[in-house]
Design a protein around this motif. Structure first.
Motif, PDB file in Angstrom:
ATOM      1  N   PRO A   1      -6.962   0.001   3.788  1.00 58.43           N
ATOM      2  CA  PRO A   1      -6.423  -0.258   2.710  1.00 58.43           C
ATOM      3  C   PRO A   1      -6.093   0.845   1.334  1.00 58.43           C
ATOM      4  CG  PRO A   1      -8.450  -1.580   2.942  1.00 58.43           C
ATOM      5  CD  PRO A   1      -8.294  -0.524   3.896  1.00 58.43           C
ATOM      6  N   SER A   2      -7.235   1.442   1.196  1.00 57.84           N
ATOM      7  CA  SER A   2      -7.056   2.129  -0.013  1.00 57.84           C
ATOM      8  C   SER A   2      -6.266   3.598  -0.126  1.00 57.84           C
ATOM      9  CB  SER A   2      -8.519   2.765  -0.393  1.00 57.84           C
ATOM     10  OG  SER A   2      -8.879   3.840   0.259  1.00 57.84           O
TER      11      SER A   2
ATOM     12  N   PHE B   1      -5.075  -2.016  -2.917  1.00 56.84           N
ATOM     13  CA  PHE B   1      -6.376  -1.666  -3.421  1.00 56.84           C
ATOM     14  C   PHE B   1      -6.535  -0.316  -4.131  1.00 56.84           C
ATOM     15  CE2 PHE B   1      -7.430  -4.678  -0.091  1.00 56.84           C
ATOM     16  CZ  PHE B   1      -8.525  -5.128  -0.476  1.00 56.84           C
TER      17      PHE B   1
ATOM     18  N   GLN C   1     -12.204  -0.232  -5.850  1.00 58.56           N
ATOM     19  CA  GLN C   1     -12.543  -1.580  -4.812  1.00 58.56           C
ATOM     20  C   GLN C   1     -11.807  -2.786  -5.561  1.00 58.56           C
ATOM     21  OE1 GLN C   1     -15.289  -1.874  -2.686  1.00 58.56           O
ATOM     22  NE2 GLN C   1     -14.966   0.386  -2.769  1.00 58.56           N
ATOM     23  N   LYS C   2     -10.895  -2.544  -6.524  1.00 62.84           N
ATOM     24  CA  LYS C   2     -10.126  -3.383  -7.219  1.00 62.84           C
ATOM     25  C   LYS C   2      -9.031  -3.967  -6.378  1.00 62.84           C
ATOM     26  CE  LYS C   2     -10.255  -3.912 -12.128  1.00 62.84           C
ATOM     27  NZ  LYS C   2      -9.864  -3.490 -13.460  1.00 62.84           N
ATOM     28  N   LYS C   3      -8.858  -5.333  -5.809  1.00 67.95           N
ATOM     29  CA  LYS C   3      -7.650  -5.716  -5.130  1.00 67.95           C
ATOM     30  C   LYS C   3      -6.606  -6.513  -6.065  1.00 67.95           C
ATOM     31  CE  LYS C   3      -6.579  -9.332  -1.785  1.00 67.95           C
ATOM     32  NZ  LYS C   3      -7.228  -9.970  -0.698  1.00 67.95           N
ATOM     33  N   TYR C   4      -5.273  -5.795  -5.798  1.00 65.25           N
ATOM     34  CA  TYR C   4      -4.094  -6.777  -6.623  1.00 65.25           C
ATOM     35  C   TYR C   4      -3.254  -7.224  -5.607  1.00 65.25           C
ATOM     36  CZ  TYR C   4      -5.830  -3.221 -10.249  1.00 65.25           C
ATOM     37  OH  TYR C   4      -6.829  -2.672 -11.029  1.00 65.25           O
TER      38      TYR C   4
ATOM     39  N   THR D   1      -0.259  -6.572  -1.222  1.00 61.27           N
ATOM     40  CA  THR D   1      -1.606  -6.123  -1.543  1.00 61.27           C
ATOM     41  C   THR D   1      -1.860  -4.575  -1.858  1.00 61.27           C
ATOM     42  OG1 THR D   1      -2.107  -7.656   0.095  1.00 61.27           O
ATOM     43  CG2 THR D   1      -3.907  -6.825  -0.725  1.00 61.27           C
TER      44      THR D   1
ATOM     45  N   LYS E   1       0.913  -1.170  -0.177  1.00 60.34           N
ATOM     46  CA  LYS E   1      -0.050  -0.034   0.004  1.00 60.34           C
ATOM     47  C   LYS E   1       0.795   1.054   0.030  1.00 60.34           C
ATOM     48  CE  LYS E   1      -2.772   3.330   2.385  1.00 60.34           C
ATOM     49  NZ  LYS E   1      -3.880   3.812   2.852  1.00 60.34           N
TER      50      LYS E   1
END
Ligand code: GDP
Ligand code: IMO
Ligand code: MG
Length: 422
Positions: free
Chosen positions: A414-415, A44, A47-50, A42, A18
């Motif tokens: 997380p964003s 974000f 809404q997309k998680k990579y 991880t 992040k």
């Protein structure tokens, strides 16, 4: 932004992915310098998680060059899968990624040996990710490894792989494991080699050319300080230098070209795999797991959780030369009445202010805690320092002070937007 080394100050999974994504905005190049696909970062975006394993997290921002440096161990088949997965999600990898020609390769016999050694260790196992990382770095140190430069040279690769499979099949047989088929491994690796050939380059020269053009380079660390092969809780560590020095050796960019070290740490502590974790605590583990948090990004294992360990992060500040801190997962503590922070270890009758090297001594260390009042308020909507509850601010200031570095970022979710620049 200047050249920045980013490291994990704890046992990995600090939220490096992040913070790298956030810092990449000001970078031109992002370089991975150690580890392999044992990492799971991880990110974000909306809404997309990579989840990134080998490809630097910088790839998620358009127009940034990403480099897999010489210090990384590459499983080419898994890397091709990752590139294909990212491409499917609309991320442009071709043209934005370089792979060092001297990065070492991970083979199926490394994964098999990793697994067999863990079985042999029984209850003393390390709890590895079983990605073959230890055996691959073992071959590198023994000077018997194969590298990207070999993979893209078809006749040489065939010859070398034949010898390696023959030798390793003898070892696998002795361990009671099934031997590998040269034909199958060769076919899979040749195909991966053909796909990766356009990415392979002399990345040391490329990075120095970029540095001369005054490019800002972000060095993306994997794992964390206490998983470092030299400075971690040996033998419960990974097989590379996860601390700041690894960014230099793993990229060919020397120490006097580095401008700052940013360390990422959680507002509490987690560890996945075996080995000592003095502040481990069931209450906080249950709380976080019930929220669906703290499950490994690579293996899906539940992470062990505990209170913030300032003895450990102080040690991390020492061996990494941390200039700035990014504290993540502040929101994980939102519902607590009281929060504990370990500020010393009691070991028998002595008080320790650093992490002891003897693993048996470390295993017996009992944390000496200081208690903080919890803020007991959601922080996930805070966007500025002044939006945070006073008690949260005091807590963050205290853990930065105990660590001995400047608090630069607090993360409350997380964003990207859930990032506070202090
Ligand atoms: P890394 O290996 O250091 O990149 O960390 P991981 O991605 O393995 O684990 C960190 C986890 O925390 C990921 O699921 C992130 O999405 C998540 N994360 C990072 N920062 C925050 C934060 O401030 N709050 C919350 N709730 N989650 C975060
Ligand atoms: P990121 O980059 C957390 C741990 C394993 C095990 C030990 C050795 O996502 O922070 P290995 O497979 O490397 O030989 O395993 O190291 N480990 C990690 N723990 N995050 C990681 O990476 C890790 N990579 C390895 O769980 O304890
Ligand atoms: Mg991770």
């Amino acid at each position: 932004m200047a050249n920045t080394i980013l490291v994990g100050a704890q046992w990995g999974d600090e939220g490096k992915g992040k913070i790298i994504d956030v810092l990449t905005e000001g970078a031109d190049i992002v370089v991975r310098t150690q580890g392999g696909n044992n990492a799971g970062h991880t990110v974000f975006i909306g809404q997309k998680k990579y989840v990134l394993h080998l490809v630097p997290s910088g790839i998620l921002r358009e127009g940034k060059l990403c480099v897999i440096g010489n210090g990384v161990v590459v499983d080419p088949v898994s890397l091709v899968d990752e590139i294909n997965g990212l491409t499917k999600l609309g991320i442009k990898v071709d043209g934005n990624l370089l792979i060092s020609e001297t990065a070492h390769l991970v083979f199926p016999y490394h994964r098999e040996l990793d697994e067999q050694r863990e079985i042999l260790k029984g209850k003393n196992k390390i709890g590895t990710t079983k990605r073959g990382i230890g055996p691959a770095y073992g071959d590198k140190a023994a000077r018997t490894g194969l590298r990207m430069i070999d993979l893209i040279n078809a006749p040489r690769f065939e010859l070398l792989l034949k010898q390696k499979i023959k030798e390793n099949n003898e070892i696998l047989k002795a361990l009671g494991a099934a031997p590998l088929s040269f034909k199958k491994v060769h076919a899979a690796y040749r195909a991966a080699g053909d796909r990766l050939r356009p990415f392979v380059a002399n990345t040391v020269v490329k990075l120095h050319e970029a540095a001369r053009r005054k490019a800002n380079i972000l060095f993306e660390g994997a794992q964390g300080t206490f998983l470092d092969i030299d400075h971690g809780t040996y033998p419960f560590v990974t097989s590379s230098n996860t601390t700041a020095g690894g960014a230099c050796t793993g990229s060919g960019v020397p120490p006097n070209r580095m401008d700052r070290v940013v360390a990422v740490m959680k507002a509490y502590t987690t560890r996945v795999g075996e080995g000592p974790l003095p502040t481990e605590n069931a209450e906080i583990a249950d709380l976080l797991h019930a929220m669906g948090r703290e499950f490994g990004a690579t293996t899906g294992r539940a992470r062990r959780c505990g209170w913030f360990d300032a003895v450990a992060t102080r040690h991390a500040a020492m061996v990494n030369g941390i200039d700035e801190l990014a504290v993540t997962n502040v929101d994980g503590l939102d519902s607590l009445e009281r929060i504990k922070v370990c500020e010393g270890y009691r070991c028998g009758s002595t008080r320790l202010e650093f992490v002891p090297n003897d693993i048996e001594v470390f295993s017996k260390c009992v944390p000496i805690y200081r208690e903080f009042p919890g803020w007991n308020t959601p922080t996930t909507h805070a966007r500025e320092w002044r939006h945070l509850p006073v008690k949260a601010r005091s807590y963050l200031k205290a853990i930065a002070e105990l660590t001995g570095a400047k608090l630069a970022i607090a993360s409350v979710g997380p964003s990207r937007e859930q990032t506070i620049f202090v």
